[in-house]
Design a protein around this motif. Structure first.
Motif, PDB file in Angstrom:
ATOM      1  N   ALA A  90      -7.095   0.275   3.992  1.00 27.93           N
ATOM      2  CA  ALA A  90      -6.676  -0.548   2.285  1.00 27.93           C
ATOM      3  C   ALA A  90      -5.800  -0.021   1.461  1.00 27.93           C
ATOM      4  CB  ALA A  90      -8.166  -0.865   1.926  1.00 27.93           C
ATOM      5  N   GLU A  91      -5.180  -0.565   0.663  1.00 27.30           N
ATOM      6  CA  GLU A  91      -4.378   0.075  -0.458  1.00 27.30           C
ATOM      7  C   GLU A  91      -4.825  -0.707  -1.634  1.00 27.30           C
ATOM      8  OE1 GLU A  91      -0.209   0.085   0.683  1.00 27.30           O
ATOM      9  OE2 GLU A  91      -0.595   1.152   2.720  1.00 27.30           O
ATOM     10  N   LYS A  94      -3.353   4.466  -7.426  1.00 26.35           N
ATOM     11  CA  LYS A  94      -3.135   4.413  -6.040  1.00 26.35           C
ATOM     12  C   LYS A  94      -4.085   5.011  -5.501  1.00 26.35           C
ATOM     13  CE  LYS A  94       1.902   3.818  -6.336  1.00 26.35           C
ATOM     14  NZ  LYS A  94       3.264   4.065  -6.015  1.00 26.35           N
ATOM     15  N   LEU A  95      -4.674   4.370  -4.401  1.00 28.95           N
ATOM     16  CA  LEU A  95      -5.982   4.683  -3.310  1.00 28.95           C
ATOM     17  C   LEU A  95      -5.607   3.908  -2.208  1.00 28.95           C
ATOM     18  CD1 LEU A  95      -8.243   6.650  -3.112  1.00 28.95           C
ATOM     19  CD2 LEU A  95      -9.694   4.382  -3.608  1.00 28.95           C
ATOM     20  N   LYS A  96      -5.630   4.996  -0.837  1.00 29.82           N
ATOM     21  CA  LYS A  96      -5.366   4.078   0.196  1.00 29.82           C
ATOM     22  C   LYS A  96      -6.606   5.123   1.095  1.00 29.82           C
ATOM     23  CE  LYS A  96      -0.201   4.557   0.661  1.00 29.82           C
ATOM     24  NZ  LYS A  96       1.017   4.992   1.441  1.00 29.82           N
ATOM     25  N   THR A  97      -7.040   3.998   1.914  1.00 34.40           N
ATOM     26  CA  THR A  97      -8.380   4.293   2.488  1.00 34.40           C
ATOM     27  C   THR A  97      -8.088   4.225   3.945  1.00 34.40           C
ATOM     28  OG1 THR A  97      -9.584   2.448   2.381  1.00 34.40           O
ATOM     29  CG2 THR A  97      -9.697   3.999   0.806  1.00 34.40           C
ATOM     30  N   ASP A  98      -8.221   5.046   4.802  1.00 37.70           N
ATOM     31  CA  ASP A  98      -8.356   4.847   6.284  1.00 37.70           C
ATOM     32  C   ASP A  98      -9.698   5.399   6.976  1.00 37.70           C
ATOM     33  OD1 ASP A  98      -5.444   4.124   6.968  1.00 37.70           O
ATOM     34  OD2 ASP A  98      -5.316   5.832   5.812  1.00 37.70           O
ATOM     35  N   ASN A 118      -4.892  -4.546  -3.178  1.00 39.09           N
ATOM     36  CA  ASN A 118      -3.801  -5.234  -2.742  1.00 39.09           C
ATOM     37  C   ASN A 118      -3.818  -5.709  -1.314  1.00 39.09           C
ATOM     38  OD1 ASN A 118      -2.991  -4.508  -5.379  1.00 39.09           O
ATOM     39  ND2 ASN A 118      -1.953  -2.780  -4.778  1.00 39.09           N
ATOM     40  N   ALA A 119      -4.218  -5.015  -0.541  1.00 43.75           N
ATOM     41  CA  ALA A 119      -4.092  -5.203   1.063  1.00 43.75           C
ATOM     42  C   ALA A 119      -5.105  -4.530   1.792  1.00 43.75           C
ATOM     43  CB  ALA A 119      -2.718  -5.395   1.630  1.00 43.75           C
TER      44      ALA A 119
END
Length: 294
Positions: free
Chosen positions: A50-51, A67-71, A283-284
């Protein structure tokens, strides 16, 4: 003190509110509450990405560069026990492992990698004597705080507190092709008495989630669904100071399930947030799931 600085100071709470629900699989997917035959096992592997870049506080966007990215990967195991002719219980566990990475205006939060808290649940599923065999389920669960946690880090996969979840679900089968899956749950939190480097006490009020999906069986092997959900509540306080951060988030999802063999299924799901009052707005998001029956 700037608004962004105040947001960043409390982001340990807000960031977890954003990513923990997905990382620790509170969300259902269409068909999750269809009962397994008694004695069957189910092993599932998930990958979730997710972003986010927009950040909201009390309904106002305060940044479009937070901004935050999760994997996150999850391992899930389920076993079904028969309790009666039309009742099964499915004890299960979910163990997450993931990476969180902040950037832009949120870059001061850094990044972290580790395990999430262990989820243990036992949904009871009744097959009802309706025309098309509707399903009703009650699913109690507990999150055991064994995940990675460092009070000095703004981002953590573990929460350092217990969570108790009670979820109710109902599946109405219109016919062999069409069904609607609905679920509602409440989550209660214990206190985190080691929050931030000051060992503050974090308290959180009850959090609620509502979900619904319309499901279509194209064939015995292929299934499509569309729906979404809403998260409410969960307001927090630190050392008695109310952060006024009640969650009101609405999201949408589309998904497809495909049986690759009689015992192996792959699921692809995509979605995003459409309304956020507090915290990150996704966002996605893309979820991949591989399931094996045995």
């Amino acid at each position: 003190m700037s608004l962004i600085t105040r947001v960043t100071r409390h982001l340990g709470v807000i960031a977890f509110s954003c990513c923990a629900a997905q990382a620790q699989a509170l969300e259902i997917t269409a068909g999750d509450f269809e009962p397994l035959p008694a004695g069957m096992n189910l092993l599932l592997l998930y990958f979730q990405h997710a972003e986010s870049s927009d950040f909201y506080q009390q309904g106002d966007k305060v940044s479009d560069r937070f901004k935050l990215k999760t994997d996150v990967s999850l391992l899930r195991y389920v076993h079904s026990f028969g309790l009666g002719e039309n009742v099964v219980v499915e004890p299960q566990f979910i163990l997450p492992y993931g990476h969180l990475h902040a950037g832009g205006d949120a870059s001061a939060l850094g990044q972290t990698t580790g395990t999430g808290d262990l989820f243990i649940g036992a949904p009871v599923k009744w097959t009802l004597s309706t025309t098309n065999k509707d399903i009703f389920s009650l699913a109690p669960a507990v999150y055991i705080p064994i995940g990675s946690y460092d009070r000095n880090d703004a981002l953590n996969l573990g929460e350092n507190r217990w969570r108790l979840l009670l979820q109710a679900a109902y599946i109405h089968h219109f016919n062999e092709q069409w069904a609607v899956d609905t679920a509602a749950d409440a989550t209660w939190f214990s206190h985190n008495n080691d929050y931030t480097s000051n060992s503050a006490t974090l308290k959180q009020q009850t959090r609620y989630e509502y979900q619904a999906y319309l499901r279509y069986n194209l064939s015995a092997q292929t299934q499509f669904a569309v729906g979404g959900g809403r998260i409410e509540g969960g307001k927090t306080s630190v050392n008695g100071i109310n952060l006024d951060d009640r969650t009101n988030t609405t999201y949408v999802r589309v998904m497809v399930n495909q049986m690759l063999t009689p015992s192996v299924q792959v699921q692809v799901e995509a979605g995003r947030d459409i309304e956020v009052e507090q915290g990150f707005k996704e966002n996605a998001r893309i979820n991949l799931r591989l399931a094996k029956l045995f």
